[in-house]
Design a protein around this motif. Structure first.
Motif, mmCIF file in Angstrom:
data_model
loop_
_atom_site.group_PDB
_atom_site.id
_atom_site.type_symbol
_atom_site.label_atom_id
_atom_site.label_comp_id
_atom_site.label_asym_id
_atom_site.label_seq_id
_atom_site.Cartn_x
_atom_site.Cartn_y
_atom_site.Cartn_z
ATOM 1 N N GLY A 1 83.667 18.295 -39.808
ATOM 2 C CA GLY A 1 83.919 16.893 -40.106
ATOM 3 C C GLY A 1 82.665 16.049 -40.062
ATOM 4 N N LEU A 2 82.851 14.738 -39.965
ATOM 5 C CA LEU A 2 81.718 13.828 -39.873
ATOM 6 C C LEU A 2 81.861 12.933 -38.662
ATOM 7 C CD1 LEU A 2 83.171 11.084 -40.867
ATOM 8 C CD2 LEU A 2 82.362 11.716 -43.141
ATOM 9 N N GLN A 3 80.857 12.106 -38.456
ATOM 10 C CA GLN A 3 80.815 11.234 -37.282
ATOM 11 C C GLN A 3 81.058 9.793 -37.699
ATOM 12 O OE1 GLN A 3 77.798 11.964 -34.217
ATOM 13 N NE2 GLN A 3 77.048 9.885 -34.579
ATOM 14 N N ILE A 4 81.930 9.115 -36.989
ATOM 15 C CA ILE A 4 82.162 7.691 -37.230
ATOM 16 C C ILE A 4 81.270 6.897 -36.283
ATOM 17 C CG2 ILE A 4 83.829 5.823 -37.147
ATOM 18 C CD1 ILE A 4 85.931 7.654 -38.095
ATOM 19 N N ASN A 5 80.432 6.061 -36.860
ATOM 20 C CA ASN A 5 79.430 5.329 -36.090
ATOM 21 C C ASN A 5 79.899 3.901 -35.816
ATOM 22 O OD1 ASN A 5 77.517 7.550 -36.108
ATOM 23 N ND2 ASN A 5 77.152 7.058 -38.264
ATOM 24 N N TRP A 6 80.856 3.794 -34.920
ATOM 25 C CA TRP A 6 81.435 2.479 -34.603
ATOM 26 C C TRP A 6 80.369 1.504 -34.116
ATOM 27 C CZ3 TRP A 6 86.368 2.046 -36.093
ATOM 28 C CH2 TRP A 6 87.153 3.204 -36.165
ATOM 29 N N ASP A 7 79.434 1.974 -33.322
ATOM 30 C CA ASP A 7 78.452 1.079 -32.704
ATOM 31 C C ASP A 7 77.341 0.651 -33.644
ATOM 32 O OD1 ASP A 7 79.838 1.070 -30.307
ATOM 33 O OD2 ASP A 7 78.758 2.801 -29.516
ATOM 34 N N ASN A 8 77.337 1.171 -34.889
ATOM 35 C CA ASN A 8 76.338 0.703 -35.854
ATOM 36 C C ASN A 8 76.594 -0.736 -36.291
ATOM 37 O OD1 ASN A 8 75.167 3.199 -35.736
ATOM 38 N ND2 ASN A 8 75.325 3.644 -37.922
ATOM 39 N N ILE A 9 77.813 -1.205 -36.080
ATOM 40 C CA ILE A 9 78.157 -2.603 -36.364
ATOM 41 C C ILE A 9 78.246 -3.333 -35.035
ATOM 42 C CG2 ILE A 9 79.882 -4.160 -37.353
ATOM 43 C CD1 ILE A 9 80.684 -1.850 -39.228
ATOM 44 N N GLN A 10 77.323 -4.232 -34.811
ATOM 45 C CA GLN A 10 77.242 -4.930 -33.526
ATOM 46 C C GLN A 10 78.546 -5.680 -33.233
ATOM 47 O OE1 GLN A 10 73.947 -7.618 -33.273
ATOM 48 N NE2 GLN A 10 74.491 -8.402 -31.255
ATOM 49 N N GLY A 11 79.083 -5.467 -32.045
ATOM 50 C CA GLY A 11 80.276 -6.174 -31.608
ATOM 51 C C GLY A 11 81.592 -5.561 -32.053
ATOM 52 N N LEU A 12 81.536 -4.514 -32.877
ATOM 53 C CA LEU A 12 82.785 -3.964 -33.419
ATOM 54 C C LEU A 12 83.628 -3.282 -32.342
ATOM 55 C CD1 LEU A 12 84.727 -3.243 -35.673
ATOM 56 C CD2 LEU A 12 83.277 -1.287 -36.242
ATOM 57 N N SER A 13 83.013 -2.432 -31.537
ATOM 58 C CA SER A 13 83.780 -1.707 -30.521
ATOM 59 C C SER A 13 84.478 -2.667 -29.557
ATOM 60 C CB SER A 13 82.865 -0.747 -29.753
ATOM 61 O OG SER A 13 82.372 0.264 -30.603
ATOM 62 N N LYS A 14 83.769 -3.714 -29.170
ATOM 63 C CA LYS A 14 84.351 -4.724 -28.278
ATOM 64 C C LYS A 14 85.528 -5.417 -28.955
ATOM 65 C CE LYS A 14 83.280 -9.155 -26.066
ATOM 66 N NZ LYS A 14 82.240 -10.209 -25.869
ATOM 67 N N ALA A 15 85.370 -5.752 -30.228
ATOM 68 C CA ALA A 15 86.431 -6.450 -30.952
ATOM 69 C C ALA A 15 87.660 -5.581 -31.115
ATOM 70 C CB ALA A 15 85.906 -6.900 -32.313
ATOM 71 N N LEU A 16 87.463 -4.297 -31.394
ATOM 72 C CA LEU A 16 88.596 -3.397 -31.567
ATOM 73 C C LEU A 16 89.393 -3.227 -30.277
ATOM 74 C CD1 LEU A 16 86.971 -0.620 -33.787
ATOM 75 C CD2 LEU A 16 88.741 -2.237 -34.495
ATOM 76 N N ALA A 17 88.704 -3.312 -29.147
ATOM 77 C CA ALA A 17 89.366 -3.137 -27.852
ATOM 78 C C ALA A 17 90.103 -4.393 -27.393
ATOM 79 C CB ALA A 17 88.336 -2.730 -26.802
ATOM 80 N N ASP A 18 89.863 -5.517 -28.070
ATOM 81 C CA ASP A 18 90.463 -6.796 -27.696
ATOM 82 C C ASP A 18 91.704 -7.041 -28.542
ATOM 83 O OD1 ASP A 18 91.158 -9.389 -27.152
ATOM 84 O OD2 ASP A 18 89.211 -10.272 -27.634
ATOM 85 N N PRO A 19 92.889 -7.060 -27.942
ATOM 86 C CA PRO A 19 94.118 -7.237 -28.734
ATOM 87 C C PRO A 19 94.240 -8.607 -29.386
ATOM 88 C CG PRO A 19 94.606 -7.269 -26.379
ATOM 89 C CD PRO A 19 93.177 -6.844 -26.510
ATOM 90 N N THR A 20 93.415 -9.562 -28.977
ATOM 91 C CA THR A 20 93.492 -10.917 -29.538
ATOM 92 C C THR A 20 92.385 -11.196 -30.552
ATOM 93 O OG1 THR A 20 92.102 -11.916 -27.806
ATOM 94 C CG2 THR A 20 94.458 -11.721 -27.355
ATOM 95 N N SER A 21 91.558 -10.197 -30.855
ATOM 96 C CA SER A 21 90.380 -10.434 -31.697
ATOM 97 C C SER A 21 90.696 -10.589 -33.175
ATOM 98 C CB SER A 21 89.381 -9.276 -31.527
ATOM 99 O OG SER A 21 89.921 -8.079 -32.079
ATOM 100 N N GLY A 22 91.839 -10.057 -33.611
ATOM 101 C CA GLY A 22 92.147 -10.057 -35.040
ATOM 102 C C GLY A 22 91.400 -8.985 -35.800
ATOM 103 N N VAL A 23 90.706 -8.084 -35.094
ATOM 104 C CA VAL A 23 89.898 -7.035 -35.721
ATOM 105 C C VAL A 23 90.593 -5.692 -35.519
ATOM 106 C CG1 VAL A 23 87.646 -5.897 -35.795
ATOM 107 C CG2 VAL A 23 87.796 -8.349 -35.281
ATOM 108 N N SER A 24 90.702 -4.916 -36.597
ATOM 109 C CA SER A 24 91.382 -3.633 -36.503
ATOM 110 C C SER A 24 90.793 -2.668 -37.512
ATOM 111 C CB SER A 24 92.891 -3.803 -36.754
ATOM 112 O OG SER A 24 93.112 -4.328 -38.053
#
Length: 442
Positions: free
Chosen positions: A136-159
């Motif tokens: 498979g391949l690698q998903i680089n979530w942390d290449n986008i600044q703030g994305l991992s934090k936003a995904l973990a926040d249920p109120t962020s509106g980010v998914s």
């Protein structure tokens, strides 16, 4: 006709009930990875030798993978659209390993092709006669600044539909939105199932229409790519659909950061300038790339993919002729989807079988780059894109209908047939894409 599948979660090794757990240090065939590519091709290899009357023993093929679960990732779009629960698309890996395959529940850390061996993360050395890499391949979530934090926040509106953990959050955000900006993104570069970032956009747009919210919601698509899709026939049709539906399109805009506190997304343009965009709901397709343990190995090309011939799937280094690769981890210049795997697996199987018996690959088994992207465009509608190397359409139903037009029949293929075919046939090595249950003859 399926999009790529891969497990994102790893865990400590555990024993399995159905498969034997390997304790040997040498196998005739070693497969790295138990995703859609690994399971499919491992079973096809076993069946091919059996059909030739030269059956491999039940402990001759080993699969290395420490993941506790296997996921059908194409289903995550259905979860994000509210059509299926995500539990429909996860099964224990142990339940998918038949008794004729050996599971080594460890991940590979390094390759040593000069000695025909791999080393696992625990330091165990496993030797092989032939090697198939399906990692498979690698998903680089942390290449986008703030994305991992936003995904973990249920109120962020980010998914994102690109993770089992967040695909149901997509539906929650779509269903909870009453007004504002719904922004959907796609990164520049290689990703698996390149149509998926807009599939969920089309479904959200249709959901807003059907529930009377569309007048208060602005839908926009920000993509790092120069067009809607890599194949012109389908790209033109999708762009026309975008214009008809009043969806704003911003091309060559690559997401670089998310400020979830202020609901701002920052995109970089080709000239290096950036644009800040206010969002109420933000769906993110993350950046992706080769797995680090492959990228750092001698079997990788200059980018980090396993360097294989685009027709035979055999390694391009003549010193590594006993190495093959399939799916997302390979250097094959085609879209990374499970549909591609259904076309690649029988070619790889035939060439590996021929190599084992003659020292050379088959004179006829060649992969033409076939892949497919079932593009959901609304509830009850789907555009079935199928093509080969160079973006040349190769359509299963093209002689009967224009596949650039969305149809209900195609929708039910995606929603109902493909998941059933995946679990019941593909992973067992008995599904061959557009040819169904008929193994190609070479």
């Amino acid at each position: 006709m399926l999009c790529a599948s891969r497990r994102l979660v790893t865990a400590t090794p555990r024993l399995v009930r159905n498969a034997s757990t390997g304790s040997k240090d040498h196998y005739k065939v070693v497969v790295v990875g138990a995703g859609s590519g690994g399971l499919s091709v491992a079973n096809q290899i076993y069946h091919r030798f059996k059909a030739a009357g030269t059956s491999l023993n039940k402990d001759d093929i080993a699969i290395l993978d420490a993941a506790p679960d296997h996921y059908y990732q194409p289903g995550w779009t259905l979860v994000g659209a509210g059509l299926k629960p995500k539990t429909d698309f996860r099964r224990p890996l142990e339940s998918l390993i038949p008794s004729h395959l050996t599971l080594i529940p460890e991940n590979v850390a390094t390759f040593t092709p000069s000695s025909n061996s791999v080393t696992t993360s625990t330091g165990r050395s496993v030797n092989y006669d032939t090697l198939v890499v399906a990692a498979g391949l690698q998903i680089n979530w942390d290449n986008i600044q703030g994305l991992s934090k936003a995904l973990a926040d249920p109120t962020s509106g980010v998914s994102s539909i690109y993770a089992y953990e967040t695909c149901d959050k997509v539906w929650d955000d779509i269903e909870g939105l009453r007004s504002g900006n719904a922004v959907f993104t796609q990164p520049a570069g290689v990703i698996k199932c390149a149509g998926a970032p807009q599939k969920i956009m089309w479904m959200a747009w249709d959901r807003f229409q059907k529930t009377g919210r569309s007048d208060n919601i602005n839908v926009s698509f920000y993509t790092g790519m120069p067009s809607m899709f890599a194949v012109k026939k389908y790209s033109d049709a999708l762009n026309e659909l975008r214009l008809q539906r009043g969806i704003d399109g911003f091309f060559e805009h690559n997401l670089v950061s998310v400020d979830s506190g202020n609901h701002k997304a920052t995109f970089k343009k080709p000239d290096g300038s950036t644009v800040d965009v206010d969002y109420t709901t933000l769906h993110v397709a993350p950046q992706m790339g080769p797995m680090k343990f492959i990228k750092d190995s001698p079997i990788a090309d200059s980018v980090g993919w396993v360097a294989v011939d685009q027709g035979t799937l055999q390694h391009t280094n003549p010193e590594y002729k006993n190495i093959f690769a399939i799916g997302d981890c390979s250097s094959l210049p085609t879209s990374k989807t499970a549909a591609a795997i259904t076309a690649q697996a029988p070619v790889l199987t035939e060439n590996l079988f021929s190599f084992v018996n003659t020292g050379e690959v088959s004179a006829k088994a060649r992969y033409d780059g076939y892949t497919s992207c079932p593009l959901l465009t609304a509830y009850g509608e789907l555009m079935l894109a199928e093509f080969t190397y160079g973006g040349v359409p190769k359509e299963t139903f093209g002689q009967f209908v224009d596949q650039a037009k969305s149809r209900r029949f195609f929708y039910h293929l995606k929603k109902d047939l493909f998941p059933a075919a995946y679990w019941n046939y593909m992973l067992k090595g008995k599904w061959f894409g557009s040819k169904g249950l008929i193994r190609p003859k070479y």
